[in-house]
Design an enzyme around this catalytic site. Sequence first.
Site, PDB file in Angstrom:
ATOM      1  N   LYS A 190     -16.925  39.372   1.564  1.00  2.73           N
ATOM      2  CA  LYS A 190     -17.688  39.722   2.766  1.00  2.73           C
ATOM      3  C   LYS A 190     -19.195  39.638   2.547  1.00  2.73           C
ATOM      4  O   LYS A 190     -19.707  40.075   1.511  1.00  2.73           O
ATOM      5  CB  LYS A 190     -17.273  41.138   3.195  1.00  2.73           C
ATOM      6  CG  LYS A 190     -17.979  41.719   4.399  1.00  2.73           C
ATOM      7  CD  LYS A 190     -17.922  40.826   5.621  1.00  2.73           C
ATOM      8  CE  LYS A 190     -16.525  40.427   6.022  1.00  2.73           C
ATOM      9  NZ  LYS A 190     -16.515  39.328   7.026  1.00  2.73           N
TER      10      LYS A 190
ATOM     11  N   GLY B  40      -8.852  40.663   6.497  1.00  3.43           N
ATOM     12  CA  GLY B  40      -8.626  40.946   5.085  1.00  3.43           C
ATOM     13  C   GLY B  40      -7.731  39.840   4.536  1.00  3.43           C
ATOM     14  O   GLY B  40      -6.697  39.518   5.136  1.00  3.43           O
ATOM     15  N   ALA B  41      -8.138  39.252   3.410  1.00  7.61           N
ATOM     16  CA  ALA B  41      -7.486  38.024   2.942  1.00  7.61           C
ATOM     17  C   ALA B  41      -5.959  38.138   2.790  1.00  7.61           C
ATOM     18  O   ALA B  41      -5.218  37.323   3.362  1.00  7.61           O
ATOM     19  CB  ALA B  41      -8.143  37.576   1.636  1.00  7.61           C
TER      20      ALA B  41
ATOM     21  N   ASP C 261     -12.112  37.060  -1.031  1.00  5.04           N
ATOM     22  CA  ASP C 261     -11.433  36.153  -0.085  1.00  5.04           C
ATOM     23  C   ASP C 261     -11.048  34.834  -0.739  1.00  5.04           C
ATOM     24  O   ASP C 261     -10.114  34.168  -0.310  1.00  5.04           O
ATOM     25  CB  ASP C 261     -12.315  35.898   1.131  1.00  5.04           C
ATOM     26  CG  ASP C 261     -12.298  37.106   2.041  1.00  5.04           C
ATOM     27  OD1 ASP C 261     -13.020  38.078   1.742  1.00  5.04           O
ATOM     28  OD2 ASP C 261     -11.500  37.106   2.994  1.00  5.04           O
TER      29      ASP C 261
HETATM   30  O1  MRU Z   1     -13.871  39.320   7.713  1.00  5.43           O
HETATM   31  P1  MRU Z   1     -12.835  40.169   7.017  1.00  5.43           P
HETATM   32  O2  MRU Z   1     -12.812  41.585   7.463  1.00  5.43           O
HETATM   33  O3  MRU Z   1     -11.473  39.493   7.025  1.00  5.43           O
HETATM   34  O4  MRU Z   1     -13.308  40.160   5.495  1.00  5.43           O
HETATM   35  C1  MRU Z   1     -12.567  40.882   4.562  1.00  5.43           C
HETATM   36  C2  MRU Z   1     -13.166  40.916   3.228  1.00  5.43           C
HETATM   37  O5  MRU Z   1     -14.177  40.295   2.957  1.00  5.43           O
HETATM   38  C3  MRU Z   1     -12.419  41.677   2.172  1.00  5.43           C
HETATM   39  O6  MRU Z   1     -13.299  42.240   1.256  1.00  5.43           O
HETATM   40  C4  MRU Z   1     -11.487  40.702   1.438  1.00  5.43           C
HETATM   41  O7  MRU Z   1     -10.678  40.019   2.342  1.00  5.43           O
HETATM   42  C5  MRU Z   1     -10.633  41.386   0.449  1.00  5.43           C
HETATM   43  S1  MRU Z   1      -9.343  42.267   1.245  1.00  5.43           S
HETATM   44  C6  MRU Z   1      -8.294  42.899   0.114  1.00  5.43           C
END
Ligand code: MRU
Length: 348
Positions: A250, A53-54, A239
């Site tokens: 994602k 998660g970013a 992200d």
């Molecule tokens: O691969 P991940 O689980 O790190 O991807 C996370 C996402 O794509 C989330 O939607 C994004 O980071 C937003 S989190 C507030």
Amino acid sequence: MSPQSDDRVRAVIWREDALELLDQRLLPGELRYRRLSGAAEVAQAIREMVVRGAPAIGIAAAYGVVLAARACRARDPERWRALVADDLALLAAARPTAVNLFWALRRMERVMREPVADPLARLLDEARAIHREDIAANRRMGQLGAALLKERGAVITHCNAGALATGGHGTALGVIREAYAAGLIERVYADETRPWLQGARLTAWELVQDGIPVTLLADGAAAALLRRGGIRWAIVGADRIAANGDVANKIGTYHLALAARYHGVRFMVVAPTSTVDLSLANGSAIPIEQRAAEELLELGGQRVAAVGAEVWNPSFDVTPAAWVDALVTERGVVLAPDTVKMAELMAD
Ligand code: MRU
């Protein structure tokens, strides 16, 4: 909703001498924290998705710099800043798409250069500030985003943009939590989010704990659900957001946005301004992480795909700004984002 619901679970916890990360690969079956005492371990945890998660990645990296600075200063009190550079590079190489990682590292690097009496204490203060500010941003975005949901109905989300993906409370799930508390959401549809199943394992888990009705669906079922009607908004995190408002999130988000556009369902992106990257004119320049073939070839460690099949496994995709009805940030809401509105949002 209890005001403390985001505190039921924390992905990132700072202890005085170490960083604890909730191992999200084990959820929802097992709640286990990993204790990390060095920057290399933090980089590995980011790479291997212990933390994901970013915003959570950025926060973990900031604490990773604190650990690096402590170790390097103990090794060489004169040259420690130069030594930390290796750890910064290691952390920066952990994952490529979430810009919050690089944003947090730049912020820590700036602080490292400040001429202060106690640089280690100052670095820890900064990492804590990044963490605290993220939670505050989420709370603000929760209110702003919920205010857009004018009528009660169902919403759909993709991946996990909840407490687990952030310092706490969540971005998209922050909006959903606030809107549910205000009686504006009757049900949340959560895409399972292949291949890591962040929707099935993490989003559904967070919502069930909060008592928010959640229905899980296969990613490929989203378009059929939107066609059926009754879904008011698609609400997702991000992200990296380019200068023109294009959104990397994602893999599968683009798909959802496309279906939402076609079926007249509004599309909301919820992300703090630490996710905005004005250095990239549009989404085509956003680096997209490619992940291991095994994520598709196997299920639970068991080979399922035909031997001989090759794999394309991008972890993110880019949704054009033109399909984003609302971008919710802690600085305010941007309706139908474009380059001019993004520049105004980000102006000091
Ligand atoms: O691969 P991940 O689980 O790190 O991807 C996370 C996402 O794509 C989330 O939607 C994004 O980071 C937003 S989190 C507030």
